[in-house]
Design a protein around this motif. Structure first.
Motif, PDB file in Angstrom:
ATOM      1  N   ASP A  49       0.964  -1.162  -0.043  1.00  0.00           N
ATOM      2  CA  ASP A  49      -0.040   0.146  -0.001  1.00  0.00           C
ATOM      3  C   ASP A  49       0.914   1.135   0.122  1.00  0.00           C
ATOM      4  O   ASP A  49       1.949   1.211   0.510  1.00  0.00           O
ATOM      5  N   SER A  50       0.268   2.484  -0.553  1.00  0.00           N
ATOM      6  CA  SER A  50       1.037   3.548  -0.580  1.00  0.00           C
ATOM      7  C   SER A  50      -0.029   4.448  -0.751  1.00  0.00           C
ATOM      8  O   SER A  50      -1.038   4.426  -1.065  1.00  0.00           O
ATOM      9  N   GLY A  51       0.334   5.929  -0.474  1.00  0.00           N
ATOM     10  CA  GLY A  51      -0.247   7.001  -0.585  1.00  0.00           C
ATOM     11  C   GLY A  51       0.279   8.247  -0.257  1.00  0.00           C
ATOM     12  O   GLY A  51       1.729   8.490  -0.082  1.00  0.00           O
ATOM     13  N   SER A  52      -0.534   9.433  -0.458  1.00  0.00           N
ATOM     14  CA  SER A  52       0.299  10.993  -0.190  1.00  0.00           C
ATOM     15  C   SER A  52      -0.534  11.822   0.451  1.00  0.00           C
ATOM     16  O   SER A  52      -1.695  11.628   0.223  1.00  0.00           O
ATOM     17  N   GLU A  53      -0.208  13.131   0.684  1.00  0.00           N
ATOM     18  CA  GLU A  53      -0.957  14.064   1.076  1.00  0.00           C
ATOM     19  C   GLU A  53      -0.131  15.294   0.677  1.00  0.00           C
ATOM     20  O   GLU A  53       1.022  15.409   1.034  1.00  0.00           O
ATOM     21  N   ASN A  54      -0.822  16.259   0.157  1.00  0.00           N
ATOM     22  CA  ASN A  54      -0.164  17.462  -0.039  1.00  0.00           C
ATOM     23  C   ASN A  54      -0.746  18.580   1.013  1.00  0.00           C
ATOM     24  O   ASN A  54      -1.811  18.655   1.093  1.00  0.00           O
ATOM     25  N   GLY A 104       8.713  21.052  -3.928  1.00  0.00           N
ATOM     26  CA  GLY A 104       8.916  21.616  -5.448  1.00  0.00           C
ATOM     27  C   GLY A 104       9.471  20.560  -6.225  1.00  0.00           C
ATOM     28  O   GLY A 104      10.226  20.741  -7.007  1.00  0.00           O
ATOM     29  N   GLY A 105       8.864  19.417  -5.971  1.00  0.00           N
ATOM     30  CA  GLY A 105       9.310  18.307  -6.978  1.00  0.00           C
ATOM     31  C   GLY A 105      10.627  17.720  -6.693  1.00  0.00           C
ATOM     32  O   GLY A 105      11.063  16.598  -7.107  1.00  0.00           O
ATOM     33  N   GLU A 106      11.333  17.992  -5.650  1.00  0.00           N
ATOM     34  CA  GLU A 106      12.457  17.464  -4.939  1.00  0.00           C
ATOM     35  C   GLU A 106      12.326  17.009  -3.561  1.00  0.00           C
ATOM     36  O   GLU A 106      11.632  17.245  -2.746  1.00  0.00           O
ATOM     37  N   THR A 107      12.733  15.708  -3.506  1.00  0.00           N
ATOM     38  CA  THR A 107      12.781  14.955  -2.420  1.00  0.00           C
ATOM     39  C   THR A 107      13.890  15.235  -1.354  1.00  0.00           C
ATOM     40  O   THR A 107      14.839  15.305  -1.758  1.00  0.00           O
ATOM     41  N   ILE A 108      13.411  15.860  -0.295  1.00  0.00           N
ATOM     42  CA  ILE A 108      14.230  16.448   0.740  1.00  0.00           C
ATOM     43  C   ILE A 108      14.546  15.394   1.780  1.00  0.00           C
ATOM     44  O   ILE A 108      15.675  15.437   2.380  1.00  0.00           O
ATOM     45  N   ALA A 109      13.623  14.551   2.050  1.00  0.00           N
ATOM     46  CA  ALA A 109      14.104  13.360   3.073  1.00  0.00           C
ATOM     47  C   ALA A 109      13.174  12.003   2.972  1.00  0.00           C
ATOM     48  O   ALA A 109      12.200  12.325   2.246  1.00  0.00           O
ATOM     49  N   LYS A 110      14.051  10.959   3.043  1.00  0.00           N
ATOM     50  CA  LYS A 110      13.249   9.899   2.917  1.00  0.00           C
ATOM     51  C   LYS A 110      13.774   9.024   3.871  1.00  0.00           C
ATOM     52  O   LYS A 110      14.941   8.795   4.358  1.00  0.00           O
ATOM     53  N   GLY A 111      12.981   7.964   4.487  1.00  0.00           N
ATOM     54  CA  GLY A 111      13.411   7.039   5.316  1.00  0.00           C
ATOM     55  C   GLY A 111      12.244   6.390   5.963  1.00  0.00           C
ATOM     56  O   GLY A 111      11.250   6.755   5.902  1.00  0.00           O
ATOM     57  N   ASN A 124      13.244  27.972   2.292  1.00  0.00           N
ATOM     58  CA  ASN A 124      13.052  29.076   2.958  1.00  0.00           C
ATOM     59  C   ASN A 124      11.378  29.441   2.549  1.00  0.00           C
ATOM     60  O   ASN A 124      10.924  29.067   1.565  1.00  0.00           O
ATOM     61  N   LEU A 125      10.862  30.306   3.238  1.00  0.00           N
ATOM     62  CA  LEU A 125       9.551  30.653   3.141  1.00  0.00           C
ATOM     63  C   LEU A 125       9.436  32.142   3.432  1.00  0.00           C
ATOM     64  O   LEU A 125       9.376  32.765   4.446  1.00  0.00           O
ATOM     65  N   GLY A 126       9.277  32.843   2.395  1.00  0.00           N
ATOM     66  CA  GLY A 126       9.168  34.221   2.299  1.00  0.00           C
ATOM     67  C   GLY A 126       8.005  34.894   3.138  1.00  0.00           C
ATOM     68  O   GLY A 126       7.026  34.251   2.825  1.00  0.00           O
ATOM     69  N   ALA A 127       8.161  36.196   3.364  1.00  0.00           N
ATOM     70  CA  ALA A 127       6.794  36.748   3.916  1.00  0.00           C
ATOM     71  C   ALA A 127       5.692  36.826   2.776  1.00  0.00           C
ATOM     72  O   ALA A 127       6.073  36.984   1.648  1.00  0.00           O
ATOM     73  N   GLY A 128       4.749  36.361   3.108  1.00  0.00           N
ATOM     74  CA  GLY A 128       3.447  36.448   2.363  1.00  0.00           C
ATOM     75  C   GLY A 128       3.408  35.277   1.090  1.00  0.00           C
ATOM     76  O   GLY A 128       2.822  35.127   0.172  1.00  0.00           O
ATOM     77  N   LYS A 129       4.556  34.401   1.234  1.00  0.00           N
ATOM     78  CA  LYS A 129       4.754  33.277   0.219  1.00  0.00           C
ATOM     79  C   LYS A 129       4.321  31.920   0.772  1.00  0.00           C
ATOM     80  O   LYS A 129       3.967  31.666   2.006  1.00  0.00           O
ATOM     81  N   SER A 130       4.034  30.935  -0.224  1.00  0.00           N
ATOM     82  CA  SER A 130       3.527  29.440   0.370  1.00  0.00           C
ATOM     83  C   SER A 130       4.247  28.289  -0.396  1.00  0.00           C
ATOM     84  O   SER A 130       4.850  28.833  -1.330  1.00  0.00           O
ATOM     85  N   ILE A 131       4.590  27.153   0.249  1.00  0.00           N
ATOM     86  CA  ILE A 131       5.145  26.430  -0.321  1.00  0.00           C
ATOM     87  C   ILE A 131       4.201  24.979   0.014  1.00  0.00           C
ATOM     88  O   ILE A 131       3.196  24.861   0.859  1.00  0.00           O
ATOM     89  N   THR A 132       4.145  23.809  -1.097  1.00  0.00           N
ATOM     90  CA  THR A 132       3.494  22.827  -0.884  1.00  0.00           C
ATOM     91  C   THR A 132       4.474  21.816  -0.559  1.00  0.00           C
ATOM     92  O   THR A 132       5.352  21.288  -1.346  1.00  0.00           O
TER      93      THR A 132
END
Length: 165
Positions: A49-54, A104-111, A124-132
């Protein structure tokens, strides 16, 4: 004799000086505590089984920050053992739940969840900005009876620290 000396002088005043502190205000899918969602509440998972959440992290503050997440309070609970398991049965699901953190499409951690014990820097998360942030999970197909009827609970701590420099 005593002399009298006079010097010219002039003074100026700078009035109304102020300092105003900026803000960091992290929102998780537009929510603050205690209204942050539970993202994983799955039953009857099995090998393969597998899945994901944004999850959208936003800095609604006025200064730039650095976002991170930490898996905390990881607790394995052994279930019933309808089939033989290795002993002792301490609950082994966190040791067999494979996690990937993607920004941003890049795997930053796994394990495996049991290994991801340190804060994971999301960027980085600038003022007024968002990341998924995408948290994907899977249970390798080679896992056997050791996870049967086990469960694992955990918290996800999202944080935003002031960017330095």
């Amino acid at each position: 004799g005593a002399g009298l000396y006079a010097y010219f002088s002039d003074t100026e005043t700078s009035s109304g000086n102020t300092f105003s502190a900026g803000t960091l205000d992290l929102k998780v899918d537009s929510a603050d505590d205690p209204d942050v969602a539970v993202y994983f509440e799955l039953e009857d998972v099995k090998p393969g089984d597998s899945g994901s959440e944004n999850i959208v992290l936003s800095n609604d503050g006025s200064i730039d920050g650095v976002a991170s997440l930490t898996f905390t309070n990881v607790v394995d609970v052994p279930g019933g053992t309808p089939e033989p398991e290795p002993t002792p049965d301490n609950g082994e699901l966190s040791e067999n739940l494979y996690i990937k953190i993607i920004v941003g499409g890049e795997t930053i951690a796994k394990g495996f969840l049991s290994e991801l014990t340190n804060a994971i820097r999301l960027g980085n998360l600038g003022a007024g900005k968002s990341i998924t942030v995408t948290i994907s999970w899977s249970i390798p197909s080679g896992v056997g009876n050791e996870i049967m009827d086990d469960s694992v609970t955990f918290d996800i701590l999202f944080s935003l620290e002031q960017a330095v420099g």
